[in-house]
Design a protein around this motif. Structure first.
Motif, PDB file in Angstrom:
ATOM      1  N   MET A  99      41.863  20.385  44.626  1.00  0.00           N
ATOM      2  CA  MET A  99      41.219  19.519  43.456  1.00  0.00           C
ATOM      3  C   MET A  99      39.591  20.265  43.389  1.00  0.00           C
ATOM      4  SD  MET A  99      40.285  15.426  44.018  1.00  0.00           S
ATOM      5  CE  MET A  99      38.747  15.544  44.815  1.00  0.00           C
ATOM      6  N   ARG A 100      39.472  20.431  42.380  1.00  0.00           N
ATOM      7  CA  ARG A 100      38.173  20.945  41.932  1.00  0.00           C
ATOM      8  C   ARG A 100      36.796  19.709  41.676  1.00  0.00           C
ATOM      9  NH1 ARG A 100      38.529  24.802  37.030  1.00  0.00           N
ATOM     10  NH2 ARG A 100      36.521  25.662  37.796  1.00  0.00           N
ATOM     11  N   ALA A 101      35.898  20.262  42.174  1.00  0.00           N
ATOM     12  CA  ALA A 101      34.491  19.328  42.166  1.00  0.00           C
ATOM     13  C   ALA A 101      33.366  20.311  41.455  1.00  0.00           C
ATOM     14  CB  ALA A 101      34.129  18.586  43.434  1.00  0.00           C
ATOM     15  N   PHE A 102      32.587  19.678  40.637  1.00  0.00           N
ATOM     16  CA  PHE A 102      31.553  20.485  40.219  1.00  0.00           C
ATOM     17  C   PHE A 102      30.114  20.120  40.546  1.00  0.00           C
ATOM     18  CE2 PHE A 102      35.447  20.768  37.607  1.00  0.00           C
ATOM     19  CZ  PHE A 102      35.434  22.168  37.395  1.00  0.00           C
ATOM     20  N   TYR A 103      29.202  20.957  40.812  1.00  0.00           N
ATOM     21  CA  TYR A 103      27.995  20.219  41.471  1.00  0.00           C
ATOM     22  C   TYR A 103      26.808  21.130  40.554  1.00  0.00           C
ATOM     23  CZ  TYR A 103      27.867  25.045  43.614  1.00  0.00           C
ATOM     24  OH  TYR A 103      27.857  26.513  43.601  1.00  0.00           O
ATOM     25  N   SER A 104      25.451  20.271  40.456  1.00  0.00           N
ATOM     26  CA  SER A 104      24.517  20.710  39.851  1.00  0.00           C
ATOM     27  C   SER A 104      23.364  20.359  40.872  1.00  0.00           C
ATOM     28  CB  SER A 104      24.301  19.941  38.645  1.00  0.00           C
ATOM     29  OG  SER A 104      24.481  18.241  38.824  1.00  0.00           O
ATOM     30  N   GLY A 105      23.499  20.048  42.057  1.00  0.00           N
ATOM     31  CA  GLY A 105      22.650  19.495  43.126  1.00  0.00           C
ATOM     32  C   GLY A 105      21.613  20.936  43.444  1.00  0.00           C
ATOM     33  N   GLN A 106      21.797  21.972  42.965  1.00  0.00           N
ATOM     34  CA  GLN A 106      21.027  23.124  43.104  1.00  0.00           C
ATOM     35  C   GLN A 106      19.593  22.941  42.351  1.00  0.00           C
ATOM     36  OE1 GLN A 106      23.721  23.286  41.659  1.00  0.00           O
ATOM     37  NE2 GLN A 106      23.877  25.458  40.412  1.00  0.00           N
ATOM     38  N   PHE A 107      19.926  22.217  41.241  1.00  0.00           N
ATOM     39  CA  PHE A 107      18.714  21.782  40.348  1.00  0.00           C
ATOM     40  C   PHE A 107      18.191  20.361  40.928  1.00  0.00           C
ATOM     41  CE2 PHE A 107      21.966  24.377  38.207  1.00  0.00           C
ATOM     42  CZ  PHE A 107      21.021  25.482  37.874  1.00  0.00           C
ATOM     43  N   VAL A 108      17.019  20.763  41.513  1.00  0.00           N
ATOM     44  CA  VAL A 108      16.574  19.638  42.086  1.00  0.00           C
ATOM     45  C   VAL A 108      15.285  19.136  41.396  1.00  0.00           C
ATOM     46  CG1 VAL A 108      15.338  18.788  44.412  1.00  0.00           C
ATOM     47  CG2 VAL A 108      17.227  20.090  44.478  1.00  0.00           C
ATOM     48  N   LEU A 109      15.404  17.934  41.335  1.00  0.00           N
ATOM     49  CA  LEU A 109      13.899  17.378  40.527  1.00  0.00           C
ATOM     50  C   LEU A 109      12.940  17.260  41.292  1.00  0.00           C
ATOM     51  CD1 LEU A 109      16.342  16.225  38.475  1.00  0.00           C
ATOM     52  CD2 LEU A 109      15.105  14.280  37.947  1.00  0.00           C
ATOM     53  N   PRO A 110      11.450  17.774  40.850  1.00  0.00           N
ATOM     54  CA  PRO A 110      10.453  17.497  41.468  1.00  0.00           C
ATOM     55  C   PRO A 110       9.785  16.175  41.286  1.00  0.00           C
ATOM     56  CG  PRO A 110      10.057  18.860  39.329  1.00  0.00           C
ATOM     57  CD  PRO A 110      11.360  18.333  39.456  1.00  0.00           C
ATOM     58  N   LEU A 111      10.164  15.357  42.473  1.00  0.00           N
ATOM     59  CA  LEU A 111       9.873  13.973  42.275  1.00  0.00           C
ATOM     60  C   LEU A 111       8.584  13.672  43.113  1.00  0.00           C
ATOM     61  CD1 LEU A 111      13.322  12.226  42.425  1.00  0.00           C
ATOM     62  CD2 LEU A 111      12.057  12.747  40.356  1.00  0.00           C
ATOM     63  N   PRO A 112       7.794  12.764  42.959  1.00  0.00           N
ATOM     64  CA  PRO A 112       6.590  12.424  43.796  1.00  0.00           C
ATOM     65  C   PRO A 112       6.878  11.977  44.927  1.00  0.00           C
ATOM     66  CG  PRO A 112       6.726  11.086  42.053  1.00  0.00           C
ATOM     67  CD  PRO A 112       7.654  11.955  41.579  1.00  0.00           C
ATOM     68  N   PRO A 113       6.107  12.045  46.009  1.00  0.00           N
ATOM     69  CA  PRO A 113       6.628  11.426  47.354  1.00  0.00           C
ATOM     70  C   PRO A 113       6.588   9.769  47.160  1.00  0.00           C
ATOM     71  CG  PRO A 113       4.561  12.784  47.319  1.00  0.00           C
ATOM     72  CD  PRO A 113       5.169  12.718  46.173  1.00  0.00           C
ATOM     73  N   GLY A 114       7.638   9.323  47.913  1.00  0.00           N
ATOM     74  CA  GLY A 114       8.179   7.989  47.626  1.00  0.00           C
ATOM     75  C   GLY A 114       8.797   7.293  46.807  1.00  0.00           C
ATOM     76  N   HIS A 115       9.336   8.163  45.672  1.00  0.00           N
ATOM     77  CA  HIS A 115      10.155   7.833  44.846  1.00  0.00           C
ATOM     78  C   HIS A 115      11.369   7.297  45.052  1.00  0.00           C
ATOM     79  CE1 HIS A 115      12.430   8.380  40.825  1.00  0.00           C
ATOM     80  NE2 HIS A 115      11.157   8.294  40.219  1.00  0.00           N
ATOM     81  N   ARG A 116      11.709   6.399  44.379  1.00  0.00           N
ATOM     82  CA  ARG A 116      12.940   5.603  45.131  1.00  0.00           C
ATOM     83  C   ARG A 116      14.409   6.143  44.764  1.00  0.00           C
ATOM     84  NH1 ARG A 116      13.813  -0.135  41.345  1.00  0.00           N
ATOM     85  NH2 ARG A 116      13.815   0.884  39.417  1.00  0.00           N
ATOM     86  N   PHE A 117      14.421   7.340  43.797  1.00  0.00           N
ATOM     87  CA  PHE A 117      15.630   7.814  43.551  1.00  0.00           C
ATOM     88  C   PHE A 117      16.041   8.862  44.943  1.00  0.00           C
ATOM     89  CE2 PHE A 117      18.685  10.933  41.768  1.00  0.00           C
ATOM     90  CZ  PHE A 117      19.480  10.039  40.973  1.00  0.00           C
ATOM     91  N   PRO A 118      17.201   8.744  45.204  1.00  0.00           N
ATOM     92  CA  PRO A 118      17.404   9.435  46.399  1.00  0.00           C
ATOM     93  C   PRO A 118      18.138  10.828  45.855  1.00  0.00           C
ATOM     94  CG  PRO A 118      19.259   7.877  45.927  1.00  0.00           C
ATOM     95  CD  PRO A 118      18.052   7.553  44.966  1.00  0.00           C
ATOM     96  N   MET A 119      17.508  11.837  45.888  1.00  0.00           N
ATOM     97  CA  MET A 119      17.762  12.949  45.147  1.00  0.00           C
ATOM     98  C   MET A 119      18.572  13.954  46.467  1.00  0.00           C
ATOM     99  SD  MET A 119      17.969  14.997  42.490  1.00  0.00           S
ATOM    100  CE  MET A 119      16.904  14.065  41.516  1.00  0.00           C
TER     101      MET A 119
END
Length: 308
Positions: free
Chosen positions: A1-21
């Motif tokens: 089964m194939r799965a595709f990732y883009s996790g190496q492109f990480v958003l530079p979020l400020p400390p405490g940001h609620r999105f769980p990157m």
């Protein structure tokens, strides 16, 4: 089964940001450990032309060159950056690639995606481009070149309504949008999907699964898709910070099994995306997502056995 990732492109979020990157890298690690047979590939980059199948040229250009207004970025919830643009394109490209792989192998995955709050001309709720909408339109265009019409069902089981998806496909009879979500949860101004199932706060496993069964029965009565795009949100989980529902790990596994069984029984290729997940302990969100992959892999093997 194939799965595709883009996790190496990480958003530079400020400390405490609620999105769980960090959950994307954690999911990749858990898949490598527990499901090494899953083939993980880097997601391709969605082009302007592909994005334009579901988005206005003005929105694509504003996001791409950074001329998007501060108000529009506040609605998305991320600061603008080149990394955000690249990740958004790759996340959309991952669902495109997963759809193509699903036609070849029955089931495939985007290890992120599910950005269903993005409209044709704006983003929202951590969503920049609508990956399911772009992928659905592109698959239809590719099938159309050989004279075949492709009907697509988007089964959205994120805890938040897929308002952007509903808006994009409002007058499109070739795409069926099913959204099962918290009635009182974000977005507070809902759009009309082809089928909306609104759930009360505190809804648990039994009531949820009954509602899902009825929803899939109604989808079956009203529509015959040739492709399913499944948004397998982890946020109906009982300890999700933003979910307000009470599904257990077992309940979410039963949910996934019911969706993949529905597609398998009808031999409909399915591409799935992770969508939301905001547990206080990120490991619990990743555990839900790993469970989705386990169920998907089981059904992928059925597809392979049937092809022999």
């Amino acid at each position: 089964m194939r799965a595709f990732y883009s996790g190496q492109f990480v958003l530079p979020l400020p400390p405490g940001h609620r999105f769980p990157m960090s959950r994307y890298a954690l999911l990749r690690d858990r898949l490598e450990e527990h499901l090494p047979a899953v083939q993980m590939d880097q997601a391709p980059r969605a082009s302007d032309g592909e994005l334009a199948l579901a988005h206005t040229p003005q929105w694509i250009a504003a996001i791409s060159d950074g001329s998007v207004s501060p108000q529009a970025m506040r609605e998305i919830g991320f600061p603008w950056s080149e990394a955000m643009v690249e990740r958004s394109r790759r996340s959309t490209g991952a669902t495109i690639a997963a759809c193509r792989a699903a036609f070849a192998g029955g089931i495939s995955a985007n290890m992120a995606g599910g950005t269903h709050h993005a409209y044709a001309d704006k983003g929202g709720g951590f969503c920049v481009f609508n990956d399911a909408a772009v992928a659905a339109r592109l698959m239809q265009a590719e099938h159309g070149r050989s004279g075949r019409q492709l009907k697509v069902a988007v089964i959205d089981l994120d805890v938040h309504q897929g308002n952007g998806t509903a808006s994009i496909f409002r007058n499109d009879a070739s795409v069926f949008t099913l959204s099962m979500h918290g009635q009182k949860n974000f977005p507070f101004r809902k759009e009309a999907s082809d089928l909306d199932v609104e759930l009360p706060d505190g809804c648990g496993d039994a009531d949820y699964l009954t509602a899902l069964e009825h929803a899939l029965d109604e989808l079956d009565r009203r529509f015959s898709p040739g492709l399913v795009i499944y948004l397998a949100g982890a946020d109906p989980f009982e300890r999700d910070r933003l979910g307000r529902l009470k599904l257990s790990f077992d309940g979410l596994e039963a949910r996934d099994r019911r969706v993949f069984d529905w597609t398998w029984q009808r031999r409909i290729p399915a591409a799935f995306a992770m969508a939301g997940g905001y547990a206080s302990d990120i490991a619990e969100t990743v555990q839900v997502q790993l469970g989705t992959f386990r169920v998907a892999f089981d059904y992928w093997r059925r597809w392979q056995n049937a092809a022999r």
